[in-house]
Scaffold this motif. Sequence first.
Motif, mmCIF file in Angstrom:
data_model
loop_
_atom_site.group_PDB
_atom_site.id
_atom_site.type_symbol
_atom_site.label_atom_id
_atom_site.label_comp_id
_atom_site.label_asym_id
_atom_site.label_seq_id
_atom_site.Cartn_x
_atom_site.Cartn_y
_atom_site.Cartn_z
ATOM 1 N N ASN A 78 -12.867 -2.106 6.326
ATOM 2 C CA ASN A 78 -13.302 -0.816 5.795
ATOM 3 C C ASN A 78 -13.608 -0.911 4.300
ATOM 4 O OD1 ASN A 78 -12.902 1.431 8.012
ATOM 5 N ND2 ASN A 78 -11.153 0.058 8.204
ATOM 6 N N MET A 79 -14.182 0.150 3.768
ATOM 7 C CA MET A 79 -14.537 0.207 2.367
ATOM 8 C C MET A 79 -13.282 0.306 1.486
ATOM 9 S SD MET A 79 -17.872 0.089 2.033
ATOM 10 C CE MET A 79 -17.716 -1.218 3.264
ATOM 11 N N PRO A 80 -13.375 -0.132 0.214
ATOM 12 C CA PRO A 80 -12.266 0.019 -0.724
ATOM 13 C C PRO A 80 -12.188 1.463 -1.219
ATOM 14 C CG PRO A 80 -14.114 -1.012 -1.828
ATOM 15 C CD PRO A 80 -14.504 -0.880 -0.379
ATOM 16 N N ASN A 116 -15.886 0.451 -7.097
ATOM 17 C CA ASN A 116 -17.013 -0.459 -7.207
ATOM 18 C C ASN A 116 -16.613 -1.921 -7.242
ATOM 19 O OD1 ASN A 116 -19.032 1.486 -7.160
ATOM 20 N ND2 ASN A 116 -18.972 1.815 -9.368
ATOM 21 N N TYR A 117 -15.455 -2.236 -7.788
ATOM 22 C CA TYR A 117 -15.128 -3.635 -8.037
ATOM 23 C C TYR A 117 -13.903 -4.113 -7.269
ATOM 24 C CZ TYR A 117 -18.273 -2.547 -11.869
ATOM 25 O OH TYR A 117 -19.348 -2.118 -12.605
ATOM 26 N N LEU A 118 -13.480 -3.374 -6.267
ATOM 27 C CA LEU A 118 -12.370 -3.794 -5.430
ATOM 28 C C LEU A 118 -12.893 -4.190 -4.056
ATOM 29 C CD1 LEU A 118 -10.785 -2.318 -7.710
ATOM 30 C CD2 LEU A 118 -9.181 -1.554 -5.940
ATOM 31 N N ALA A 119 -12.119 -4.982 -3.349
ATOM 32 C CA ALA A 119 -12.454 -5.370 -1.979
ATOM 33 C C ALA A 119 -11.277 -5.024 -1.072
ATOM 34 C CB ALA A 119 -12.756 -6.861 -1.899
ATOM 35 N N ASN A 120 -11.592 -4.653 0.143
ATOM 36 C CA ASN A 120 -10.565 -4.350 1.133
ATOM 37 C C ASN A 120 -10.582 -5.443 2.184
ATOM 38 O OD1 ASN A 120 -8.904 -3.377 3.153
ATOM 39 N ND2 ASN A 120 -9.750 -1.304 3.153
ATOM 40 N N HIS A 121 -9.835 -6.509 1.890
ATOM 41 C CA HIS A 121 -9.698 -7.562 2.906
ATOM 42 C C HIS A 121 -8.811 -7.035 4.028
ATOM 43 C CE1 HIS A 121 -9.396 -12.043 3.947
ATOM 44 N NE2 HIS A 121 -8.694 -11.407 4.875
ATOM 45 N N ASP A 122 -7.631 -6.560 3.669
ATOM 46 C CA ASP A 122 -6.749 -5.899 4.642
ATOM 47 C C ASP A 122 -5.698 -5.083 3.891
ATOM 48 O OD1 ASP A 122 -5.502 -5.028 6.892
ATOM 49 O OD2 ASP A 122 -4.997 -6.996 7.687
ATOM 50 N N TRP A 123 -6.127 -3.921 3.395
ATOM 51 C CA TRP A 123 -5.191 -3.022 2.716
ATOM 52 C C TRP A 123 -4.203 -2.476 3.735
ATOM 53 C CZ3 TRP A 123 -8.322 0.660 -1.046
ATOM 54 C CH2 TRP A 123 -8.980 -0.119 -2.002
ATOM 55 N N GLU A 124 -2.924 -2.711 3.498
ATOM 56 C CA GLU A 124 -1.922 -2.306 4.477
ATOM 57 C C GLU A 124 -0.866 -1.359 3.919
ATOM 58 O OE1 GLU A 124 -1.866 -2.525 7.541
ATOM 59 O OE2 GLU A 124 -3.173 -4.182 8.119
ATOM 60 N N ALA A 125 -0.808 -1.169 2.617
ATOM 61 C CA ALA A 125 0.241 -0.303 2.070
ATOM 62 C C ALA A 125 -0.160 0.170 0.687
ATOM 63 C CB ALA A 125 1.577 -1.048 2.007
ATOM 64 N N ILE A 126 0.463 1.273 0.273
ATOM 65 C CA ILE A 126 0.257 1.809 -1.061
ATOM 66 C C ILE A 126 1.579 2.404 -1.537
ATOM 67 C CG2 ILE A 126 -0.540 4.034 -0.179
ATOM 68 C CD1 ILE A 126 -2.445 4.212 -2.557
ATOM 69 N N ALA A 127 1.867 2.249 -2.813
ATOM 70 C CA ALA A 127 3.085 2.803 -3.409
ATOM 71 C C ALA A 127 2.755 3.243 -4.820
ATOM 72 C CB ALA A 127 4.221 1.775 -3.399
ATOM 73 N N GLN A 128 3.678 3.966 -5.433
ATOM 74 C CA GLN A 128 3.444 4.403 -6.812
ATOM 75 C C GLN A 128 4.670 4.146 -7.671
ATOM 76 O OE1 GLN A 128 3.200 8.725 -7.507
ATOM 77 N NE2 GLN A 128 3.771 9.043 -5.366
ATOM 78 N N GLY A 133 -6.617 7.030 -13.618
ATOM 79 C CA GLY A 133 -7.926 6.462 -13.329
ATOM 80 C C GLY A 133 -8.232 6.318 -11.861
ATOM 81 N N ILE A 134 -7.365 6.844 -10.995
ATOM 82 C CA ILE A 134 -7.550 6.533 -9.577
ATOM 83 C C ILE A 134 -8.768 7.216 -8.974
ATOM 84 C CG2 ILE A 134 -5.108 6.061 -9.217
ATOM 85 C CD1 ILE A 134 -4.821 8.754 -7.904
ATOM 86 N N TRP A 135 -9.294 8.259 -9.600
ATOM 87 C CA TRP A 135 -10.476 8.923 -9.045
ATOM 88 C C TRP A 135 -11.747 8.536 -9.800
ATOM 89 C CZ3 TRP A 135 -9.189 10.087 -4.497
ATOM 90 C CH2 TRP A 135 -7.918 10.574 -4.200
ATOM 91 N N GLN A 136 -11.740 7.353 -10.408
ATOM 92 C CA GLN A 136 -12.917 6.830 -11.094
ATOM 93 C C GLN A 136 -13.458 5.627 -10.319
ATOM 94 O OE1 GLN A 136 -11.831 5.939 -15.159
ATOM 95 N NE2 GLN A 136 -10.688 7.856 -15.390
ATOM 96 N N GLU A 137 -14.775 5.592 -10.120
ATOM 97 C CA GLU A 137 -15.383 4.496 -9.367
ATOM 98 C C GLU A 137 -15.237 3.168 -10.084
ATOM 99 O OE1 GLU A 137 -19.406 5.593 -8.771
ATOM 100 O OE2 GLU A 137 -18.973 7.079 -7.197
#
Length: 294
Positions: free
Chosen positions: A60-62, A80-92, A121-125
Motif C-alpha cells: 500500500n501507499m505510505p 512523498n519520501y517514505l516507502a511502505n515495504h510492510d508497515w505493521e505498527a505505529i506508536a507515539q 509535521g505528520i500532516w505534511q507531504e
Amino acid sequence: MLKYLIPLLIIAVTGCANLSKPDTTSFTFKKVSELPPSINESSGLIIIDGKLITHNDSGNMPMLYQLDTTGIITDYIKYNYLANHDWEAIAQSNNAIHIADIGNNLGDRKDLKIYNIIKNGIWQEDIDIDISTITYSTQTDFKQRNQQHSYDAEAIIIINEVMYLFSKDWINFTTSIYSLPLYQDTSLNSHQSINTKGLVTDAAFNNNDTVLLCGYNQSLQPFIAQLKFKDGNFTLIKKVDLPIEGAQIEAIAYYGKNQKDQDVYYLTSEAVNVRLGDDEAKVAGELYKLIWPE
C-alpha cells in the motif's frame, strides 16, 4: 500481515454475544463500524487528540488516515519520501510518532526500520525523515522461510521514552520482547519472552501499568493478553478470547478513561476473504471498541 481464506461466514458482533464462549465477564467488546474500503489492511493504530490514526500494511501507499471514533475518515496524508515495504505498527512518544516498517513474513528482510516523524509535521507531504534501522542480533540465516521463523514483528509501544517491540513468533507462538532506544540504530537482543500461545499483532499501553496485546491463534481466534508493566519487565496477567470468529485483529490503541474510570481501547481488523459454499467473498475490515476494567 497474513491473508487467510476463511471457510465460514464472519459474524458481525454488536455486543458481547456468546459466540465462542469467551470470558466476557470482565470486559465489554463491540463492533463500531466497517472501515472504509481505502483502509482494507489497517495494521497499526494510535490516538492523538481524540482521533484515531491508522495505516495499511505491505503493498500500500505510505499514507496515514485519521478517523473519528465512528470510523469515518476525517483526514489523510501521503508522504512523498517514505516507502511502505510492510508497515505493521505505529506508536507515539512525547514529540514524535514512530512507524514500524518491520513486517517480515518471509524472514529474509535486511532493511527493517522505524520512521520517526515529529508530531507537528505528520500532516505534511514533505517531511524531514529520521530513520532508525533495526536488526535481530541472533539472526544469521536470511533464506526465505515463509512463516517458519521467529524474526517477524507487528507490535510496538513506547513507555517512558523507551520503545518495546513484541515479536510475532511463527514457530513457538510466543512473543519475545525487545527494548530499544528511540532515534537510534539498534541490534535487538531479547528482553524477555511471554507465552501468548498465539501470534501477537499489536500492543497498547494505558499510561499506568497495563499493556494489552492483541492477536490470534492458529484457528484465527482473536485474543487479548493483559500484561503488567513494572520496572522495565512484563508479566502475563491473563489472556481471553474476543467474542468474534474469523476476524484478523491487527491493531489496538488506548483511548482513555470513561466515566466509570474504565480503560477504553479501539481495535481494527483487516479485510479478509471468506468462502461461502462454492463462492468467495471479501469481508471489510472493521473498527471495534473495548472497555477493559483495570
